[in-house]
Design a protein around this motif. Structure first.
Motif, short mmCIF file in Angstrom:
data_model
loop_
_atom_site.label_atom_id
_atom_site.label_comp_id
_atom_site.label_asym_id
_atom_site.label_seq_id
_atom_site.Cartn_x
_atom_site.Cartn_y
_atom_site.Cartn_z
N GLY A 180 46.41 10.00 34.13
CA GLY A 180 46.37 10.14 35.46
C GLY A 180 47.73 10.32 36.05
O GLY A 180 47.88 10.46 37.25
N LEU A 181 48.86 10.16 35.19
CA LEU A 181 50.39 10.41 35.86
C LEU A 181 50.80 11.76 35.36
O LEU A 181 50.75 12.08 34.21
CB LEU A 181 50.95 9.24 35.02
CG LEU A 181 52.59 9.60 35.15
CD1 LEU A 181 53.04 9.80 36.76
CD2 LEU A 181 53.50 8.56 34.43
N TYR A 182 50.92 12.42 36.52
CA TYR A 182 51.39 13.92 36.44
C TYR A 182 52.77 14.20 37.11
O TYR A 182 52.53 14.19 38.54
CB TYR A 182 50.35 15.02 36.76
CG TYR A 182 48.99 14.59 35.89
CD1 TYR A 182 48.84 15.29 34.86
CD2 TYR A 182 48.03 13.88 36.38
CE1 TYR A 182 47.77 15.87 33.95
CE2 TYR A 182 46.94 13.83 35.43
CZ TYR A 182 46.85 14.79 34.46
OH TYR A 182 45.54 14.69 33.61
N ASN A 183 53.77 14.05 36.57
CA ASN A 183 54.96 14.34 37.18
C ASN A 183 55.83 15.47 36.56
O ASN A 183 56.48 15.56 35.72
CB ASN A 183 55.80 13.29 36.86
CG ASN A 183 57.20 13.07 37.84
OD1 ASN A 183 57.30 13.42 38.76
ND2 ASN A 183 58.22 12.71 36.97
N PHE A 184 55.51 16.64 37.46
CA PHE A 184 55.87 17.93 37.02
C PHE A 184 57.46 18.18 37.48
O PHE A 184 58.03 17.69 38.38
CB PHE A 184 55.07 19.27 37.68
CG PHE A 184 53.96 19.09 37.05
CD1 PHE A 184 53.37 19.65 35.97
CD2 PHE A 184 52.70 18.51 38.01
CE1 PHE A 184 52.22 19.35 35.18
CE2 PHE A 184 51.41 18.49 37.37
CZ PHE A 184 51.14 18.88 35.98
N ARG A 185 58.03 18.99 36.64
CA ARG A 185 59.52 19.31 37.16
C ARG A 185 59.75 20.02 38.64
O ARG A 185 58.62 20.62 38.79
CB ARG A 185 60.37 20.20 36.08
CG ARG A 185 60.48 19.34 35.04
CD ARG A 185 61.22 20.39 33.64
NE ARG A 185 61.41 19.76 32.56
CZ ARG A 185 60.69 19.34 31.73
NH1 ARG A 185 59.24 19.61 31.93
NH2 ARG A 185 60.91 18.70 30.64
N PRO A 186 60.80 19.85 39.37
CA PRO A 186 61.08 20.38 40.59
C PRO A 186 60.77 22.16 40.59
O PRO A 186 60.58 22.56 41.33
CB PRO A 186 62.06 20.00 41.10
CG PRO A 186 62.64 18.77 40.34
CD PRO A 186 62.10 18.86 39.14
N SER A 187 61.16 22.62 39.03
CA SER A 187 61.27 24.09 39.10
C SER A 187 59.46 24.56 38.93
O SER A 187 59.55 25.90 39.03
CB SER A 187 61.96 24.47 37.94
OG SER A 187 61.45 23.56 36.78
#
Length: 682
Positions: A459-466
């Motif tokens: 449930g943790l999804y931390n995508f890059r700013p790009s």
């Protein structure tokens, strides 16, 4: 040398040269000082500032600073002071009046010397540092005055140059001009900024505060790195998987599919999260850039709750569940109530209510509500009396939008809400509340996920700013100028040039810091259009129609700007004017909208080009200009790109020259979110 030593030449040929030096030497050394400061040369900046003050005060830096109180002490007293202490005042500060009198061989002068020493401008600085990432430190300076104010010598304010330097590498990493007003001289003043740090860690940095006009008045404070522990070096980002876009029909419910009727397939981020959102009840934290479809993620979790609510009513004859959406601003809550009122209200027959300071439904309506849209402060107040409000204990889904604002002033309220909702669920013995956190990219996503109860990183999804659905090109341009308003005026022509280069025919958003700047910027752009013989270049409707809209508007500035295809938008406009501007911009009848930063959080108006004109705003609490948080800037940039129309987007950030490198380096580096729940907030 004769100018500084106050010697006057007798030769007529030298008098004109001396006058030229008296008029220009100070300006030239000031200019050299500002050049060296902008280049980040620490020793040279310090020397040039001392030289410019020596020329202005006609006093050498090796003479005692007490000489600047001209005419107060006799030459013999000054000579004896310099014989014993040179140009140091620390030696004299610890003495009493009698000791100073004996030192001067003049007991009567002791009181006068002590009086003048107390009026030399001095600062007490307390510096604390906090590692933000492995390459960024947040520095907090608490500045207090430690001298007695005299209107004769100090006037209405005293100014200092404050910078952080690395003496080993001769570099200045941050500098700013600090003004101490007479009114707030007894209050602590705070400077908060970010500086780079490099590995291996240096032994220390130095904070140097030097008076702008008084020689010998300088405070130097070390920032030691002995006990600094940098965050762990680990990649906290989630990789975007190469999945086939999931069709909307995967919901397997015609009524649910009608909510997503604007598109046929979910975007890559929504596809990757679909299963955990729609087929499980796990807590989710999503960190993704603005414009990546986080609202649809919240809607999928809400549809899951609707399914479970219907099931609960049928199988257990229980009551339905309630979803609570917490928006950081009332403007965002207002937009969400309009959008979800249509989607869930008319299509799914759900009761969607707004609970903010502007709208307070009665208790009976709230008891029947399915979706409550509120702000952190309002929900905090409501949940305090949860025992007498049954709809609070029915809440099974809590959607926290823009959860990265936890690190701002209002953060403690969000923390209290999450803790209290957990406590309520434990006390009532019901199934726990599901938390959905939506944020920009985070540096410490795992810490925040643990706080929200995201289990085992499922449930943790931390995508890059790009990771954006529409790629965005960012241009950062720096502009000199110490004073805010003239600097803003110099940015108008580059802003107009950016429109003509990057988006001559497509929608443009220009973000400014104040209501006054919306008006001034719009009027300047109109005059620049006229100088190019294209005064109505941004008007995309008939002139008669524009005149009709202008007559409907109440604001005099808006009446004028609408005729040229430029709108203004800020909190000071009344509801009618705001609706006119929003309608004209969203339908493309006006091309340019000049607005305050709150629009970035409020109404969703994507544009092809976003211009951020200045990154500072005036904070009335501290009485000076302060930088926008990086999260606000990312939110503004996120408005660039229209998913249905654009394949690329552009953002132009116009900043103060000294801050250009900071934004170039840190704008796309994710910042951690730290708890703000301290003793003062309890």
């Amino acid at each position: 040398q004769s100018q500084i030593s106050r010697q006057r030449p007798n030769s007529f040929t030298l008098i004109s040269d001396a006058n030229y030096i008296a008029q220009n030497a100070g300006r030239i050394t000031r200019a050299l000082f500002e050049i060296s400061l902008s280049k980040g040369w620490s020793s040279l900046s310090s020397q040039l500032l001392e030289l410019s003050k020596a020329i202005e005060n006609c006093l050498w830096w090796f003479q005692n600073p007490i000489r600047q109180f001209s005419g107060e002490l006799s030459p013999s007293v000054l000579e004896r002071i310099e014989e014993s202490s040179g140009n140091e005042i620390t030696f004299l500060e610890g003495m009493e009046a009698k000791e100073l009198g004996r030192l001067c061989h003049n007991l009567k002068s002791g009181e006068k010397v002590l009086y003048l020493l107390d009026r030399l401008p001095k600062l007490n600085i307390d510096a604390t540092i906090q590692p933000v990432t492995r390459s960024i430190l947040r520095v907090t300076l608490v500045i207090k005055s430690s001298f007695k104010w005299s209107d004769r010598w100090h006037g209405s304010s005293e100014s200092w140059w404050v910078w952080v330097e690395d003496s080993e590498n001769e570099r200045i990493y941050h500098s700013e001009h600090f003004v101490l007003p007479k009114k707030t001289r007894n209050e602590p003043h705070y400077l908060i900024f970010a500086i780079p740090v490099f590995e291996p860690l240096p032994t220390q940095y130095w904070v140097r505060a030097t008076s702008d006009k008084w020689l010998g008045c300088q405070t130097v404070v070390p920032i030691p790195f002995r006990h600094v522990k940098l965050p762990d070096l680990k990649d906290t980002h989630t990789d975007l998987l190469d999945l086939n876009p999931l069709p909307v029909s995967a919901l397997k419910n015609r009524r649910f599919e009608s909510i997503f009727n604007k598109y046929t397939h979910f975007n890559p981020i929504q596809t990757q999260l679909f299963h955990v959102l729609y087929h499980t009840d796990k807590n989710v934290l999503l960190g993704a850039p603005t414009g990546s479809g986080k609202t649809a993620v919240a809607e999928l979790a809400l549809l899951r709750m609707v399914q479970q609510s219907i099931k609960n009513r049928k199988e257990e004859n229980g009551e339905g569940f309630v979803a609570v959406y917490i928006a950081p601003l009332k403007a965002l809550a207002r937009e969400r109530i309009k959008d979800w009122g249509k989607k869930f209200g008319s299509k799914l027959n759900l009761s969607v209510l707004e609970l903010t300071g502007d709208a307070a439904p009665d208790a009976r309506a709230l008891c029947k509500a399915d979706v409550i849209i509120t702000t952190p402060e309002k929900w905090d107040g409501v949940t305090r009396g949860w025992k007498s409000r049954p709809y609070v204990s029915r809440a099974s889904l809590l959607i926290l939008d823009e959860v990265h604002l936890l690190g701002e002033e209002r953060g403690p309220v969000l923390e209290v809400i999450v803790s209290r909702m957990r406590y309520i669920a434990a006390k009532t013995g019901k199934k726990g509340v599901r938390f959905i956190g939506l944020s920009t990219a985070l540096a410490n996503a795992s810490d925040l996920a643990e706080w929200l109860g995201v289990e085992n990183k499922v449930g943790l999804y931390n995508f890059r700013p790009s990771v954006r659905p529409i790629p965005c090109e960012v241009h950062i341009q720096g502009y000199p100028g110490k004073h805010y308003c003239p600097r803003m005026a110099t940015m108008n022509k580059p802003a107009f040039a950016a429109i003509m280069e990057h988006s001559p025919n497509k929608p443009v958003l220009i973000f400014v810091a104040s209501r006054r700047q919306t008006r001034l910027t719009a009027l300047d752009i109109i005059s620049l259009c006229a100088s190019n013989d294209k005064s109505k270049a941004f008007l995309h409707m008939e002139e008669e129609e524009a005149e009709n809209y202008a007559q409907m508007a109440l604001d005099s500035a808006l009446k004028h700007t609408l005729l040229f295809g430029i709108g203004i938008h800020h909190a000071g406009l009344n509801e009618t004017d705001r609706e006119i501007v929003e309608e004209l911009f969203s339908t493309g009848k006006i091309q340019v909208l000049v607005c305050t930063s709150t629009l970035a959080w409020g109404v969703n108006f994507p544009a092809h080009l976003v211009i951020v004109k200045g990154t500072e705003y005036f904070d009335g609490k501290i009485g000076r200009y302060k930088d926008f948080p990086v999260t606000d800037l990312l939110q503004m940039i996120g408005r660039a790109g229209r998913p249905q129309y654009d394949t690329s987007a552009c953002a132009v950030i116009l900043v103060h020259e000294p801050k250009k490198n900071f934004y170039r380096k840190f704008l796309y580096e994710p910042f951690p979110v730290e708890s703000q729940l301290g003793v003062d907030n309890l």
